[in-house]
Motif scaffolding. Structure first.
Motif, PDB file in Angstrom:
ATOM      1  N   GLN A  70      57.743 121.548  30.610  1.00 25.60           N
ATOM      2  CA  GLN A  70      56.996 121.243  29.392  1.00 25.60           C
ATOM      3  C   GLN A  70      55.822 122.202  29.297  1.00 25.60           C
ATOM      4  OE1 GLN A  70      57.610 118.953  26.900  1.00 25.60           O
ATOM      5  NE2 GLN A  70      55.848 119.772  25.833  1.00 25.60           N
ATOM      6  N   SER A  71      55.864 123.078  28.309  1.00 22.68           N
ATOM      7  CA  SER A  71      54.809 124.060  28.127  1.00 22.68           C
ATOM      8  C   SER A  71      53.514 123.354  27.752  1.00 22.68           C
ATOM      9  CB  SER A  71      55.217 125.045  27.031  1.00 22.68           C
ATOM     10  OG  SER A  71      54.159 125.896  26.713  1.00 22.68           O
ATOM     11  N   GLY A  72      52.419 123.900  28.227  1.00 24.81           N
ATOM     12  CA  GLY A  72      51.124 123.299  27.948  1.00 24.81           C
ATOM     13  C   GLY A  72      50.303 124.078  26.946  1.00 24.81           C
ATOM     14  N   GLY A  73      50.927 124.878  26.134  1.00 28.58           N
ATOM     15  CA  GLY A  73      50.183 125.656  25.152  1.00 28.58           C
ATOM     16  C   GLY A  73      50.434 127.129  25.334  1.00 28.58           C
ATOM     17  N   CYS A  74      49.433 127.921  25.098  1.00 31.16           N
ATOM     18  CA  CYS A  74      49.502 129.378  25.227  1.00 31.16           C
ATOM     19  C   CYS A  74      50.512 129.945  24.234  1.00 31.16           C
ATOM     20  CB  CYS A  74      49.800 129.779  26.659  1.00 31.16           C
ATOM     21  SG  CYS A  74      49.772 131.560  26.932  1.00 31.16           S
TER      22      CYS A  74
END
Length: 121
Positions: free
Chosen positions: A29-33
């Motif tokens: 699960q990507s956390g942004g960026c």
């Protein structure tokens, strides 16, 4: 057993397609960026898992991880991985399929929260 992450039938279909094309896959699960906050699909082992990553469970036979800082924030919810039309993250395998994975969520009930405390994850 309470599942912290599960997938819709559409997501499972896309996972099977990606597994047929690329072999075993994994999720983080990507956390942004660069790619926002979305589930990212990689060939298994291509994304390096660190000691700050939490294994939430598996979907379609593929491990699903999230960084501990995000897990602390989202620990009260079940993640439901779905698929929508459109281009997703440029680093995620499904991008060329004209589909993208999407995370939906729902809060755990009091009973589920209690069961999760007993499961210790």
């Amino acid at each position: 057993m309470v599942e912290r992450v599960k997938a819709t039938e559409a997501a499972l279909d896309l996972i099977r397609l990606l597994q047929d094309k690329h072999g075993p896959v994994m999720f983080h699960q990507s956390g942004g960026c660069c790619d926002g906050s979305s589930p990212m699909c990689f060939p298994e082992g291509e994304f390096l898992i660190g000691d700050q990553d939490v294994l939430l469970g598996e979907i379609g036979g593929s491990n699903f991880y999230m960084h501990k800082s995000q897990f602390d924030y989202w620990s009260h919810t079940q993640l439901i991985i779905d698929v929508v039309d459109g281009r997703g993250g440029m680093f995620s395998l499904e991008g060329v399929e004209g589909k993208r994975f999407l995370t939906r969520s729902r809060p755990f009930s009091a009973e589920e929260t209690e069961a999760l405390q007993e499961q210790k994850i």
